[in-house]
Design an enzyme around this catalytic site. Structure first.
Site, PDB file in Angstrom:
ATOM      1  N   ASN A  84       2.649   2.720  -7.656  1.00 10.19           N
ATOM      2  CA  ASN A  84       3.163   3.759  -8.537  1.00 10.19           C
ATOM      3  C   ASN A  84       4.655   3.511  -8.691  1.00 10.19           C
ATOM      4  O   ASN A  84       5.377   3.421  -7.697  1.00 10.19           O
ATOM      5  CB  ASN A  84       2.914   5.148  -7.942  1.00 10.19           C
ATOM      6  CG  ASN A  84       1.436   5.487  -7.878  1.00 10.19           C
ATOM      7  OD1 ASN A  84       0.676   5.113  -8.773  1.00 10.19           O
ATOM      8  ND2 ASN A  84       1.019   6.185  -6.833  1.00 10.19           N
ATOM      9  N   VAL A  86       7.299   8.696  -2.736  1.00 12.58           N
ATOM     10  CA  VAL A  86       8.159   8.116  -1.693  1.00 12.58           C
ATOM     11  C   VAL A  86       8.864   6.912  -2.313  1.00 12.58           C
ATOM     12  O   VAL A  86       8.206   5.956  -2.755  1.00 12.58           O
ATOM     13  CB  VAL A  86       7.343   7.691  -0.448  1.00 12.58           C
ATOM     14  CG1 VAL A  86       8.255   7.042   0.583  1.00 12.58           C
ATOM     15  CG2 VAL A  86       6.611   8.890   0.161  1.00 12.58           C
ATOM     16  N   HIS A 112       5.945   0.555  -2.117  1.00 15.45           N
ATOM     17  CA  HIS A 112       4.720   0.429  -1.325  1.00 15.45           C
ATOM     18  C   HIS A 112       3.545   0.111  -2.222  1.00 15.45           C
ATOM     19  O   HIS A 112       3.485   0.540  -3.375  1.00 15.45           O
ATOM     20  CB  HIS A 112       4.454   1.703  -0.508  1.00 15.45           C
ATOM     21  CG  HIS A 112       4.477   2.954  -1.321  1.00 15.45           C
ATOM     22  ND1 HIS A 112       5.655   3.569  -1.665  1.00 15.45           N
ATOM     23  CD2 HIS A 112       3.478   3.700  -1.857  1.00 15.45           C
ATOM     24  CE1 HIS A 112       5.394   4.654  -2.385  1.00 15.45           C
ATOM     25  NE2 HIS A 112       4.072   4.751  -2.532  1.00 15.45           N
ATOM     26  N   HIS A 147      -0.524   0.577  -2.512  1.00 19.68           N
ATOM     27  CA  HIS A 147      -1.690   1.314  -2.015  1.00 19.68           C
ATOM     28  C   HIS A 147      -2.892   0.369  -2.055  1.00 19.68           C
ATOM     29  O   HIS A 147      -3.152  -0.265  -3.086  1.00 19.68           O
ATOM     30  CB  HIS A 147      -2.036   2.492  -2.928  1.00 19.68           C
ATOM     31  CG  HIS A 147      -1.021   3.585  -2.996  1.00 19.68           C
ATOM     32  ND1 HIS A 147      -1.163   4.764  -2.298  1.00 19.68           N
ATOM     33  CD2 HIS A 147       0.125   3.699  -3.698  1.00 19.68           C
ATOM     34  CE1 HIS A 147      -0.138   5.568  -2.578  1.00 19.68           C
ATOM     35  NE2 HIS A 147       0.659   4.947  -3.425  1.00 19.68           N
TER      36      HIS A 147
HETATM   37  P1  5GP Z   1       3.297   7.473  -3.781  1.00 19.98           P
HETATM   38  O1  5GP Z   1       2.858   8.828  -4.254  1.00 19.98           O
HETATM   39  O2  5GP Z   1       4.799   7.421  -3.615  1.00 19.98           O
HETATM   40  O3  5GP Z   1       2.773   6.335  -4.596  1.00 19.98           O
HETATM   41  O4  5GP Z   1       2.638   7.273  -2.371  1.00 19.98           O
HETATM   42  C1  5GP Z   1       3.185   7.796  -1.195  1.00 19.98           C
HETATM   43  C2  5GP Z   1       2.057   7.892  -0.212  1.00 19.98           C
HETATM   44  O5  5GP Z   1       2.618   8.108   1.074  1.00 19.98           O
HETATM   45  C3  5GP Z   1       1.098   9.061  -0.490  1.00 19.98           C
HETATM   46  O6  5GP Z   1      -0.211   8.551  -0.690  1.00 19.98           O
HETATM   47  C4  5GP Z   1       1.219   9.928   0.756  1.00 19.98           C
HETATM   48  O7  5GP Z   1      -0.022  10.481   1.153  1.00 19.98           O
HETATM   49  C5  5GP Z   1       1.767   8.967   1.786  1.00 19.98           C
HETATM   50  N1  5GP Z   1       2.581   9.601   2.794  1.00 19.98           N
HETATM   51  C6  5GP Z   1       3.525  10.564   2.605  1.00 19.98           C
HETATM   52  N2  5GP Z   1       4.103  10.887   3.763  1.00 19.98           N
HETATM   53  C7  5GP Z   1       3.509  10.118   4.711  1.00 19.98           C
HETATM   54  C8  5GP Z   1       3.700  10.020   6.140  1.00 19.98           C
HETATM   55  O8  5GP Z   1       4.527  10.678   6.757  1.00 19.98           O
HETATM   56  N3  5GP Z   1       2.900   9.115   6.785  1.00 19.98           N
HETATM   57  C9  5GP Z   1       1.989   8.346   6.135  1.00 19.98           C
HETATM   58  N4  5GP Z   1       1.259   7.506   6.869  1.00 19.98           N
HETATM   59  N5  5GP Z   1       1.796   8.422   4.803  1.00 19.98           N
HETATM   60  C10 5GP Z   1       2.550   9.301   4.103  1.00 19.98           C
END
Ligand code: 5GP
Ligand code: ZN
Length: 116
Positions: free
Chosen positions: A89, A98, A102, A104
């Site tokens: 994303n 975040v 990263h 997924h």
């Molecule tokens: P994004 O929405 O930025 O593409 O993905 C961020 C991902 O980080 C989300 O799927 C969310 O569930 C995961 N996430 C957020 N906080 C934490 C955390 O403290 N630990 C872990 N393991 N995953 C997290």
């Protein structure tokens, strides 16, 4: 050096606990804390950069290594036959929450297209 305000930098430096499932040079893989599929792993570069849009030509090799790492994890989690999805994303409009790059890796259930 990590960014002390960045959650994933703090996971990379083990200041914040995560369920780490693999590590290789410059990369870390751990379980997503709010899984959207039976297997939902995140692969991050240990170095901080905010989004896919920040990837420079010098970092493309690391990005390729992240994809190979994800493929190895997919095999390890028996996703090769059923299929799996790899998602970056990029930006809040695309669902990034975040701001530390990263990947997924999602699998273990049927996936629909287009994604929401
Ligand atoms: P994004 O929405 O930025 O593409 O993905 C961020 C991902 O980080 C989300 O799927 C969310 O569930 C995961 N996430 C957020 N906080 C934490 C955390 O403290 N630990 C872990 N393991 N995953 C997290
Ligand atoms: Zn970071």
């Amino acid at each position: 050096m990590g960014d002390s305000n960045c959650l994933f930098c703090r996971i990379a430096s083990r200041q914040v606990k995560a369920d780490i499932v693999g590590e290789e040079e410059g990369l870390l893989a751990f379980k997503d804390s709010h899984p959207q599929a039976p297997t939902h792993l995140l692969v991050i570069p240990t170095e901080h950069f905010p989004t896919l849009a920040d990837v420079t030509p010098a970092q493309t090799q690391l990005l390729g290594s992240a994809i190979q790492f994800a493929n190895r994890l997919a095999r390890q989690y028996q996703l090769s036959e059923s299929g799996y999805r790899v998602v970056f994303n990029c930006g809040s409009g695309a669902g990034q929450s975040v701001f530390h790059l990263h990947l997924h890796l999602l699998g273990g259930r049927p996936m629909r297209w287009p994604p929401g």
